[in-house]
Design a protein around this motif. Structure first.
Motif, short mmCIF file in Angstrom:
data_model
loop_
_atom_site.label_atom_id
_atom_site.label_comp_id
_atom_site.label_asym_id
_atom_site.label_seq_id
_atom_site.Cartn_x
_atom_site.Cartn_y
_atom_site.Cartn_z
N ASN A 179 0.92 -1.14 0.16
CA ASN A 179 0.09 -0.22 -0.06
C ASN A 179 0.78 1.38 -0.10
N GLU A 180 0.28 2.39 -0.74
CA GLU A 180 1.18 3.46 -0.79
C GLU A 180 2.15 3.59 -1.74
N PRO A 181 2.55 2.76 -2.59
CA PRO A 181 3.82 2.82 -3.55
C PRO A 181 3.47 4.03 -4.60
N ASN A 182 4.49 4.88 -4.76
CA ASN A 182 4.46 5.66 -6.06
C ASN A 182 5.23 5.09 -6.95
N GLN A 183 5.65 5.89 -8.20
CA GLN A 183 6.41 5.19 -9.26
C GLN A 183 7.98 5.12 -8.93
N ALA A 184 8.13 5.85 -7.92
CA ALA A 184 9.86 5.54 -7.37
C ALA A 184 9.62 4.38 -6.84
N THR B 289 -0.56 8.75 -2.52
CA THR B 289 -0.46 7.90 -1.20
C THR B 289 -1.66 6.65 -1.39
N TYR B 290 -2.25 6.48 -2.29
CA TYR B 290 -3.07 5.43 -2.46
C TYR B 290 -2.80 4.27 -3.70
N GLY B 291 -1.65 4.49 -4.12
CA GLY B 291 -1.08 3.53 -5.04
C GLY B 291 -1.08 2.10 -4.39
N MET B 292 -1.35 0.97 -5.24
CA MET B 292 -1.04 -0.33 -4.67
C MET B 292 -0.41 -1.15 -5.73
N LEU B 293 0.60 -2.11 -5.10
CA LEU B 293 0.85 -3.27 -5.70
C LEU B 293 0.77 -4.45 -5.44
N PHE B 294 0.64 -5.51 -6.06
CA PHE B 294 0.42 -6.93 -5.60
C PHE B 294 1.32 -7.93 -6.43
N TRP B 295 2.08 -8.92 -5.94
CA TRP B 295 3.00 -9.86 -6.50
C TRP B 295 2.31 -11.27 -6.02
N SER B 296 2.58 -12.02 -6.80
CA SER B 296 2.06 -13.65 -6.46
C SER B 296 2.98 -14.60 -7.28
N LYS B 297 3.42 -15.64 -6.27
CA LYS B 297 3.78 -16.69 -7.02
C LYS B 297 2.92 -17.65 -7.69
N ASN B 298 1.55 -17.55 -7.23
CA ASN B 298 0.54 -18.32 -7.90
C ASN B 298 0.01 -17.59 -8.68
N LYS B 299 -0.59 -18.44 -9.84
CA LYS B 299 -1.09 -17.92 -10.87
C LYS B 299 -2.59 -17.01 -10.52
#
Length: 362
Positions: free
Chosen positions: A133-138, A162-172
């Protein structure tokens, strides 16, 4: 000193009872947070008054009785997150569950630039899924190379608000969506995660706005309750996770659980406070994971801080649908459903108004 204690007692008592008002006003809803602090401070005031001045008159007796009721009012909310309450989320019984996975949640704080320290935490924890939560381009640019190599699936929406979002997964992942449920510029994610066993689960990630100066909570309530309804109707067992900007004992969170029928692993175990990592005295449980009864808890851990004002948190769950009937879960009655619909309608109207104002100013 007597007058000082009386004034403090009155103010703290007001702080205890004001949140009973069902209002989205920021200066009321922010008082949902310091329940423990108010209870402790008012207990000190009450004890000091009785030690130094006693309660000889009827008026003094009435005053200290009201203070005691205010303390009990605070405790009835937070006691659910102590060992005095029966746990809500049952543990798995297998030492090596075959269908277990770990989810890590971290509000990285947009202005925090300790990218390497954050990556150290992630690589050490090695979760199967990671919510930021909260990631920007940097933040995106500084962590993507490392995380993309480790996690083949992702959903990405870095933002500068401040409302950016990134999600990563090992699962499909399947059917992934970036949704703007209430306000433009405040995304939430939806995806179907395919576990190594082939079983599928639904994951919802959220980060609504918090109550703060001159910012009421209509849109927060609407977003959380919309997600609760979506999770209830999801095609597979669901998990809702993220920085909810709400404490575990608030009326909104309670309503969220009743509408979604989801379990809170904190109940009966502890607060697991994640904010504020920089101020030890003022800490609250703002980063949450709620899930359906098809899951069993393996572990819940607050991780070491990495420069953000939030601690990361990691939860390991085991998917055990064959045992779901053993695990009780909340239910909504008609009054809860009516209140939910009213709060959603109010929040959507507020969100639409804010969206229109934002477009007019662009």
């Amino acid at each position: 000193m007597e007058n000082t204690l009386i004034i403090l007692g009155f103010i703290l008592t007001l702080f205890s009872f004001l949140p009973l008002i069902s209002s989205p006003l920021w200066w009321i809803r922010v008082l949902d947070f310091p329940r423990l602090h108010v209870a402790v401070l008012l207990t000190i005031v009450l004890a000091a008054y009785l030690i130094f001045y006693g309660a000889a008159s009827l008026g003094e007796y009435a005053m200290v009785t009201v203070w005691a009721i205010a303390i009990l009012n605070e405790l009835r909310y937070i006691i659910n997150f102590t060992p005095l309450k029966k746990v809500e989320a049952l543990r798995n019984k297998d030492k090596n569950p075959a269908n277990a996975f770990t989810l890590m949640i971290a509000n990285v704080r947009m202005v925090n630039d300790k990218y390497d320290k954050f990556l150290e935490r992630v690589l050490h924890e090695n979760p199967d899924m990671l919510i930021m939560n909260e990631p920007n381009q940097a933040w995106h640019d500084n962590v993507c190379k490392v995380l993309d190599e480790r996690y083949p699936y992702s959903i990405k929406k870095p933002l500068e608000n401040t409302y950016g979002m990134l999600f990563w997964s090992k699962n499909k992942l399947h059917d992934s969506e970036i949704r703007y449920l209430v306000e433009d510029g405040i995304p939430s994610f939806y995806t179907v995660v395919e576990l190594p066993s082939g079983n599928k689960i639904c994951l919802f990630t959220v980060h609504p706005q918090p109550p703060r100066l001159m910012l009421n909570t209509e849109t927060r309530e609407a977003e959380l309750l919309l997600v609760a309804k979506q999770a209830k109707k999801a095609p597979y067992p669901s998990i809702v996770a993220g920085d909810l900007n709400d404490v575990a004992w608030s009326r909104t969170t309670k309503l969220f659980k009743e509408i979604s029928s989801m379990i809170d692993p904190r109940v009966g175990r502890g607060f697991y406070n994640t904010y504020n990592a920089k101020i030890p005295v003022f800490r609250y449980p703002l980063d949450h994971v709620f899930y359906d009864q098809e899951f069993r808890l393996v572990s819940l851990r607050r991780l070491e801080k990495f420069g953000s004002d939030h601690f990361p948190i990691a939860i390991t769950l085991s998917y055990e649908p064959q045992r779901e009937e053993e695990q009780a879960h909340p239910h909504a009655d008609q009054e809860d459903k009516q209140e939910t619909n009213e709060l959603i309608e109010e929040g959507l109207e507020k969100g639409e108004k804010k969206n229109q104002e934002k477009h007019q100013n662009q």
